[in-house]
Design a protein around this motif. Structure first.
Motif, short mmCIF file in Angstrom:
data_model
loop_
_atom_site.label_atom_id
_atom_site.label_comp_id
_atom_site.label_asym_id
_atom_site.label_seq_id
_atom_site.Cartn_x
_atom_site.Cartn_y
_atom_site.Cartn_z
N GLY A 54 0.81 -1.21 0.00
CA GLY A 54 0.00 0.00 0.00
C GLY A 54 0.84 1.26 0.00
O GLY A 54 0.49 2.26 -0.66
N ASP A 55 1.96 1.22 0.70
CA ASP A 55 2.83 2.39 0.76
C ASP A 55 3.57 2.60 -0.56
O ASP A 55 3.68 3.73 -1.05
CB ASP A 55 3.83 2.23 1.90
CG ASP A 55 4.61 3.52 2.15
OD1 ASP A 55 3.96 4.58 2.33
OD2 ASP A 55 5.85 3.47 2.16
N VAL A 56 4.08 1.50 -1.14
CA VAL A 56 4.82 1.63 -2.41
C VAL A 56 3.90 2.13 -3.51
O VAL A 56 4.31 2.93 -4.38
CB VAL A 56 5.45 0.26 -2.80
CG1 VAL A 56 5.99 0.30 -4.23
CG2 VAL A 56 6.56 -0.10 -1.83
N LYS A 57 2.64 1.72 -3.50
CA LYS A 57 1.71 2.05 -4.58
C LYS A 57 0.95 3.36 -4.38
O LYS A 57 0.21 3.77 -5.27
CB LYS A 57 0.71 0.91 -4.76
CG LYS A 57 1.32 -0.39 -5.25
CD LYS A 57 1.89 -0.25 -6.66
CE LYS A 57 2.46 -1.54 -7.19
NZ LYS A 57 2.99 -1.39 -8.59
N ARG A 58 1.14 3.99 -3.24
CA ARG A 58 0.40 5.25 -3.04
C ARG A 58 0.93 6.32 -3.99
O ARG A 58 2.06 6.24 -4.48
CB ARG A 58 0.50 5.69 -1.59
CG ARG A 58 1.88 6.08 -1.11
CD ARG A 58 1.85 6.50 0.34
NE ARG A 58 3.16 6.59 0.92
CZ ARG A 58 3.96 7.66 0.83
NH1 ARG A 58 3.57 8.73 0.15
NH2 ARG A 58 5.15 7.66 1.42
N PRO A 59 0.12 7.33 -4.28
CA PRO A 59 0.51 8.40 -5.23
C PRO A 59 1.78 9.10 -4.78
O PRO A 59 2.08 9.22 -3.60
CB PRO A 59 -0.68 9.35 -5.22
CG PRO A 59 -1.85 8.52 -4.77
CD PRO A 59 -1.28 7.54 -3.79
N GLY A 60 2.51 9.57 -5.78
CA GLY A 60 3.75 10.30 -5.51
C GLY A 60 4.97 9.45 -5.77
O GLY A 60 4.93 8.22 -5.67
N SER A 61 6.05 10.09 -6.11
CA SER A 61 7.30 9.39 -6.39
C SER A 61 7.80 8.70 -5.12
O SER A 61 7.93 9.34 -4.07
CB SER A 61 8.37 10.35 -6.89
OG SER A 61 9.62 9.72 -6.99
N PRO A 62 8.10 7.40 -5.20
CA PRO A 62 8.56 6.68 -3.99
C PRO A 62 9.95 7.09 -3.54
O PRO A 62 10.34 6.77 -2.43
CB PRO A 62 8.53 5.21 -4.44
CG PRO A 62 8.63 5.26 -5.92
CD PRO A 62 7.93 6.50 -6.35
N CYS A 63 10.68 7.77 -4.40
CA CYS A 63 12.07 8.12 -4.05
C CYS A 63 12.23 9.62 -3.82
O CYS A 63 13.36 10.16 -3.87
CB CYS A 63 13.02 7.65 -5.13
SG CYS A 63 13.09 5.84 -5.28
N GLN A 64 11.13 10.31 -3.56
CA GLN A 64 11.24 11.73 -3.23
C GLN A 64 11.90 11.89 -1.86
O GLN A 64 11.62 11.13 -0.94
CB GLN A 64 9.85 12.38 -3.19
CG GLN A 64 9.28 12.66 -4.59
CD GLN A 64 7.90 13.30 -4.49
OE1 GLN A 64 7.21 13.17 -3.48
NE2 GLN A 64 7.50 13.99 -5.56
N SER A 65 12.74 12.88 -1.74
CA SER A 65 13.43 13.09 -0.48
C SER A 65 12.49 13.73 0.53
O SER A 65 11.53 14.39 0.18
CB SER A 65 14.64 14.00 -0.69
OG SER A 65 14.27 15.23 -1.29
#
Length: 350
Positions: free
Chosen positions: A339-350
């Motif tokens: 659920g966390d990996v697929k939530r909206p937004g870039s997963p690698c944003q600082s």
């Protein structure tokens, strides 16, 4: 045997002493046969809970081209038959990738978590992906009740495949070979398949991207977290103990960890045929390594070896978005991390 003995005794007028001698020879011959069979399998395979098919060959396949003599019947999957099956899965349109999950019969929580996460991915990067669960038979005094629950679950989800071996840890090699048999006979036109454990985080997007890269072989291909020069554990207290009788060499051949390895689907029939001449032992991934060795084939390192990982120290969204596999502790972790990996937004944003 008794009828033959009585007839023989009557016709030849054997004395009581001679009759006892013949009976003793028959008894010793039977003891030798039973003892030899027991010693061959008892130290690495679950003989007590082993339930092979009563006839060979099973499942009604055309085995006219199977000329290799079968030396080792226990891990040869066509000695078993499917109790629950889905022969239609690949008929309409052959999938690009089939995910075959080796899961315990009792672990419905794991199956449900997979259905709600990576198992629900059916169209990935334009490619058809199928997820199925491979089971053996439940054990215990309430085995029939457990079996009824599995039938109900299958009616609801239509994704269980079950064969008639006992579903135990020692029988993982049998389970893996049954997976190979199902793929070879029910879904031969699939391009790739993956044998994966039920406690895994799988990033299907990254896996399909990897398989579509230029240069990835379409045949004779097997990759994953590759292990070389792994010593055979002789400690009888170890979960991974293998006796010298079952596997005399001190080191396993090169193999991919059983948590999740990917292969071109042409290999499945080759594995089935190779299993006729390879003595089974209870380390299923090393057994597949033996099959590759028997076939004269080498495993291929993945394009990015860092994508196939076993355990992690702490969860990191960016890292989980880049890997293909990770071993998890629980089904709850799979639901949470997915659920966390697929939530909206870039997963690698600082």
């Amino acid at each position: 045997i008794i009828i033959i003995f009585l007839k023989y005794s009557f016709v030849n007028n054997l004395s009581v002493c001679q009759q006892y001698t013949v009976l003793l020879l028959i008894f010793l011959t039977l003891c030798y046969a039973l003892t030899s069979n027991y010693l061959q399998w008892s130290k690495g395979i679950d003989v007590k809970n082993h339930q092979p098919n009563q006839t060979y060959p099973s499942q009604g396949f055309n085995n006219s081209n199977e000329t290799t003599e079968i030396q080792y019947h226990l891990a040869y999957p066509r000695n078993y038959h499917f109790i629950m099956d889905h022969t239609e899965v690949c008929k309409a349109k052959p999938p690009f990738l089939v995910l075959m999950v080796a899961v315990a019969t009792y672990d419905m929580a794991a199956r449900d978590a997979i259905r709600r996460t990576w198992g629900k991915e059916t169209l990935v990067k334009g490619e058809l992906v199928k997820t199925l669960f491979l089971l053996g038979l439940p054990g215990g005094d309430d085995a029939e009740q457990k079996q009824q629950k599995l039938r109900g679950e299958n009616l609801l989800y239509n994704d269980l495949i079950q064969s008639n071996f006992m579903d135990t840890y020692l029988n993982l090699t049998i389970k893996t070979m049954v997976i190979m048999d199902w793929l070879a006979t029910r879904c031969p036109e699939a391009a790739y398949a993956m044998k994966i454990d039920a406690d895994m985080f799988l990033n299907v997007d990254n896996l399909v991207i990897m398989l579509k890269k230029p240069g990835i072989p379409k045949q004779k291909y097997l990759t994953g977290l590759i292990k070389e020069n792994i010593e055979v554990l002789r400690d009888k207290d170890s979960k991974w103990y293998v006796s010298e009788e079952l596997f005399p060499d001190p080191v396993y051949p090169t193999y991919a960890l059983g948590m999740g390895y990917v292969f071109s689907n042409d290999l499945t029939e080759k594995f089935v045929q190779a299993s006729k001449a390879i003595k089974p032992f209870n380390i299923e991934d090393a057994y597949i390594g033996m099959c590759m060795k028997k076939l004269g084939l080498k495993l291929t390192a993945p394009p990015d070896m860092s994508q196939f990982k076993a355990y992690f120290k702490s969860y990191n969204r960016c890292e989980f978005s880049q890997v293909i596999t990770y071993i998890l502790v629980s089904s709850e972790d799979l639901l949470k991390y997915w659920g966390d990996v697929k939530r909206p937004g870039s997963p690698c944003q600082s």
